[in-house]
Design a protein around this motif. Structure first.
Motif, PDB file in Angstrom:
ATOM      1  N   LEU A  13       0.841  -1.190   0.000  1.00 21.00           N
ATOM      2  CA  LEU A  13       0.000   0.000   0.000  1.00 21.00           C
ATOM      3  C   LEU A  13       0.877   1.241   0.000  1.00 21.00           C
ATOM      4  O   LEU A  13       1.992   1.226   0.524  1.00 21.00           O
ATOM      5  N   PRO A  14       0.387   2.328  -0.592  1.00 22.83           N
ATOM      6  CA  PRO A  14       1.191   3.558  -0.586  1.00 22.83           C
ATOM      7  C   PRO A  14       1.323   4.120   0.821  1.00 22.83           C
ATOM      8  O   PRO A  14       0.463   3.937   1.676  1.00 22.83           O
ATOM      9  N   GLU A  15       2.418   4.797   1.040  1.00 23.01           N
ATOM     10  CA  GLU A  15       2.657   5.385   2.349  1.00 23.01           C
ATOM     11  C   GLU A  15       1.792   6.618   2.531  1.00 23.01           C
ATOM     12  O   GLU A  15       1.475   7.308   1.574  1.00 23.01           O
ATOM     13  N   PRO A  16       1.427   6.927   3.746  1.00 26.52           N
ATOM     14  CA  PRO A  16       0.642   8.141   3.985  1.00 26.52           C
ATOM     15  C   PRO A  16       1.465   9.386   3.650  1.00 26.52           C
ATOM     16  O   PRO A  16       2.694   9.372   3.677  1.00 26.52           O
ATOM     17  N   ARG A  17       0.774  10.460   3.340  1.00 28.13           N
ATOM     18  CA  ARG A  17       1.438  11.694   2.918  1.00 28.13           C
ATOM     19  C   ARG A  17       2.312  12.291   4.024  1.00 28.13           C
ATOM     20  O   ARG A  17       3.347  12.877   3.754  1.00 28.13           O
ATOM     21  N   TRP A  18       1.937  12.139   5.273  1.00 29.71           N
ATOM     22  CA  TRP A  18       2.716  12.751   6.335  1.00 29.71           C
ATOM     23  C   TRP A  18       4.064  12.070   6.524  1.00 29.71           C
ATOM     24  O   TRP A  18       4.981  12.646   7.084  1.00 29.71           O
ATOM     25  N   ARG A  19       4.211  10.850   5.997  1.00 28.30           N
ATOM     26  CA  ARG A  19       5.503  10.176   6.072  1.00 28.30           C
ATOM     27  C   ARG A  19       6.404  10.572   4.900  1.00 28.30           C
ATOM     28  O   ARG A  19       7.561  10.249   4.886  1.00 28.30           O
ATOM     29  N   GLN A  20       5.872  11.261   3.935  1.00 29.87           N
ATOM     30  CA  GLN A  20       6.655  11.683   2.775  1.00 29.87           C
ATOM     31  C   GLN A  20       7.052  13.150   2.919  1.00 29.87           C
ATOM     32  O   GLN A  20       7.128  13.883   1.962  1.00 29.87           O
ATOM     33  N   TRP A  21       7.304  13.621   4.113  1.00 25.21           N
ATOM     34  CA  TRP A  21       7.579  15.030   4.359  1.00 25.21           C
ATOM     35  C   TRP A  21       8.797  15.563   3.632  1.00 25.21           C
ATOM     36  O   TRP A  21       8.806  16.730   3.251  1.00 25.21           O
ATOM     37  N   PRO A  22       9.834  14.797   3.365  1.00 23.83           N
ATOM     38  CA  PRO A  22      10.966  15.392   2.629  1.00 23.83           C
ATOM     39  C   PRO A  22      10.564  15.803   1.206  1.00 23.83           C
ATOM     40  O   PRO A  22      10.957  16.884   0.737  1.00 23.83           O
ATOM     41  N   SER A  23       9.754  15.010   0.528  1.00 21.23           N
ATOM     42  CA  SER A  23       9.348  15.383  -0.836  1.00 21.23           C
ATOM     43  C   SER A  23       8.364  16.550  -0.808  1.00 21.23           C
ATOM     44  O   SER A  23       8.406  17.417  -1.682  1.00 21.23           O
ATOM     45  N   ALA A  27       9.098  20.156  -2.597  1.00 19.82           N
ATOM     46  CA  ALA A  27       8.151  20.734  -3.552  1.00 19.82           C
ATOM     47  C   ALA A  27       7.747  22.142  -3.132  1.00 19.82           C
ATOM     48  O   ALA A  27       7.639  23.050  -3.968  1.00 19.82           O
ATOM     49  N   ALA A  28       7.520  22.363  -1.848  1.00 19.99           N
ATOM     50  CA  ALA A  28       7.165  23.698  -1.359  1.00 19.99           C
ATOM     51  C   ALA A  28       8.321  24.678  -1.568  1.00 19.99           C
ATOM     52  O   ALA A  28       8.115  25.825  -1.985  1.00 19.99           O
ATOM     53  N   ALA A  29       9.546  24.236  -1.325  1.00 25.29           N
ATOM     54  CA  ALA A  29      10.704  25.110  -1.512  1.00 25.29           C
ATOM     55  C   ALA A  29      10.863  25.463  -2.990  1.00 25.29           C
ATOM     56  O   ALA A  29      11.140  26.622  -3.342  1.00 25.29           O
ATOM     57  N   LEU A  30      10.698  24.506  -3.867  1.00 26.65           N
ATOM     58  CA  LEU A  30      10.781  24.778  -5.304  1.00 26.65           C
ATOM     59  C   LEU A  30       9.670  25.727  -5.756  1.00 26.65           C
ATOM     60  O   LEU A  30       9.889  26.585  -6.611  1.00 26.65           O
TER      61      LEU A  30
END
Length: 141
Positions: A13-23, A27-30
């Motif tokens: 299953l895909p990981e929850p969004r809160w565990r993908q905080w580095p990406s 994206a926010a910095a870009l």
């Protein structure tokens, strides 16, 4: 009977969004960097003034349009259309006003023309009377 369990090919299953905080952080910095860069480009572009444009072409001469006199057959057709109208039909028809009101001014101007043939004037007067009876015409002398 023996039950087999397939443990080797499990679907992940895909990981929850809160565990993908580095990406998400990248994206926010870009996005911020792109917005700042575009804002700087837009500020540079707004500082440039366009060159003035000279208008040298002369306007074409206005040619007065002479309205063609109405023919007897046109006057008869208009009279037949106006005679076919009923007050209830005009009240229910949304297009009757937009169809006939511009024509009424033209008809009144044609009746007032001293060079109009008497039989055409009679047809147009009858048309205006029929329109007045159904509530479309203006005041008639």
């Amino acid at each position: 009977m023996e039950r087999r369990v397939n443990q080797g090919s499990r679907r992940r299953l895909p990981e929850p969004r809160w565990r993908q905080w580095p990406s998400i952080l990248a994206a926010a910095a870009l996005g911020v960097v792109a917005a700042v860069a575009l804002q700087g480009l837009q500020a540079d572009a707004s500082g440039i003034e366009p060159a003035p444009v000279e208008v040298t072409a002369a306007a074409p001469p206005v040619v007065p349009v002479k309205t063609t006199p109405i023919s007897l057959s046109e006057a008869q057709v208009l009279h037949d259309e106006a005679a076919a109208l009923t007050p209830a039909g005009v009240a229910l028809d949304e297009t009757a006003h937009s169809t006939w009101l511009p024509r009424i001014g033209r008809l009144e101007a044609a009746v007032a023309d001293p060079g109009l043939a008497p039989e055409i004037r009679a047809e147009l007067s009858a048309t205006l009377d029929a329109l007045t009876q159904v509530g479309l015409g203006g005041r008639r002398p």
